[in-house]
Design a protein around this motif. Sequence first.
Motif, PDB file in Angstrom:
ATOM      1  N   ASP A 153      -0.334  -0.986  -3.406  1.00  0.00           N
ATOM      2  CA  ASP A 153      -0.173   0.438  -3.113  1.00  0.00           C
ATOM      3  C   ASP A 153      -0.451   0.708  -1.634  1.00  0.00           C
ATOM      4  O   ASP A 153      -1.247   0.024  -1.002  1.00  0.00           O
ATOM      5  CB  ASP A 153      -1.146   1.277  -3.952  1.00  0.00           C
ATOM      6  CG  ASP A 153      -0.846   1.199  -5.439  1.00  0.00           C
ATOM      7  OD1 ASP A 153       0.324   1.355  -5.813  1.00  0.00           O
ATOM      8  OD2 ASP A 153      -1.786   0.980  -6.220  1.00  0.00           O
ATOM      9  N   LEU A 198      -4.458   4.677  -7.260  1.00  0.00           N
ATOM     10  CA  LEU A 198      -3.953   3.326  -7.456  1.00  0.00           C
ATOM     11  C   LEU A 198      -3.271   3.227  -8.816  1.00  0.00           C
ATOM     12  O   LEU A 198      -3.665   3.895  -9.766  1.00  0.00           O
ATOM     13  CB  LEU A 198      -5.097   2.311  -7.387  1.00  0.00           C
ATOM     14  CG  LEU A 198      -5.889   2.272  -6.086  1.00  0.00           C
ATOM     15  CD1 LEU A 198      -7.044   1.283  -6.208  1.00  0.00           C
ATOM     16  CD2 LEU A 198      -5.000   1.902  -4.911  1.00  0.00           C
ATOM     17  N   THR A 199      -2.263   2.381  -8.914  1.00  0.00           N
ATOM     18  CA  THR A 199      -1.597   2.149 -10.194  1.00  0.00           C
ATOM     19  C   THR A 199      -2.271   0.976 -10.895  1.00  0.00           C
ATOM     20  O   THR A 199      -2.917   0.148 -10.274  1.00  0.00           O
ATOM     21  CB  THR A 199      -0.103   1.841  -9.989  1.00  0.00           C
ATOM     22  OG1 THR A 199       0.023   0.699  -9.133  1.00  0.00           O
ATOM     23  CG2 THR A 199       0.619   3.015  -9.353  1.00  0.00           C
ATOM     24  N   GLY A 222      -4.292  -2.874  -1.580  1.00  0.00           N
ATOM     25  CA  GLY A 222      -3.287  -2.094  -0.870  1.00  0.00           C
ATOM     26  C   GLY A 222      -3.773  -1.693   0.506  1.00  0.00           C
ATOM     27  O   GLY A 222      -4.754  -2.232   1.008  1.00  0.00           O
TER      28      GLY A 222
END
Length: 148
Positions: free
Chosen positions: A15, A29-30, A103
């Motif tokens: 990300d 965040l995923t 990320g």
Amino acid sequence: VRFGSLEVLGPAGGDTATCHLGVACTVSLTGSPTPGGLVVADTGACAELAPPDQAVAEATGAWTGLAWSQDHVFQLGTRLAASAAAPSTACWAAPGGATVPVGDVVFRGPRGSAEVICDVGARCPLQLAGVSLRASDVVTIGSGCGGD
């Protein structure tokens, strides 16, 4: 012989978040929602950082570069300055776990504040220094910012 299963928890990684200087920074965040901490490392070296302490991460709204979340939405506070346009590294850690990169966080916006005194009807030059400023950025003049 099958003897069990493996479940991987935590953010998926990869990300990139953009935060604006002088504005509260929220990073999402995923991945699998798992309690954990996020540390923003300007040096990019996550392995050298200790996992964030939950109590410390939740203690302030000022920029600390760390936050704690149950659902991967991190409130990092307000950062007023950034030293370079290069992205910082977002490092995540589960409670008691290692700190790993997930990320980048990119900071942009003007550095500091400007105070200019101008005569009515005369041109009033304003020069801003900052990180990743664009020609399309806009400066407004008023008594406050963002609804103040």
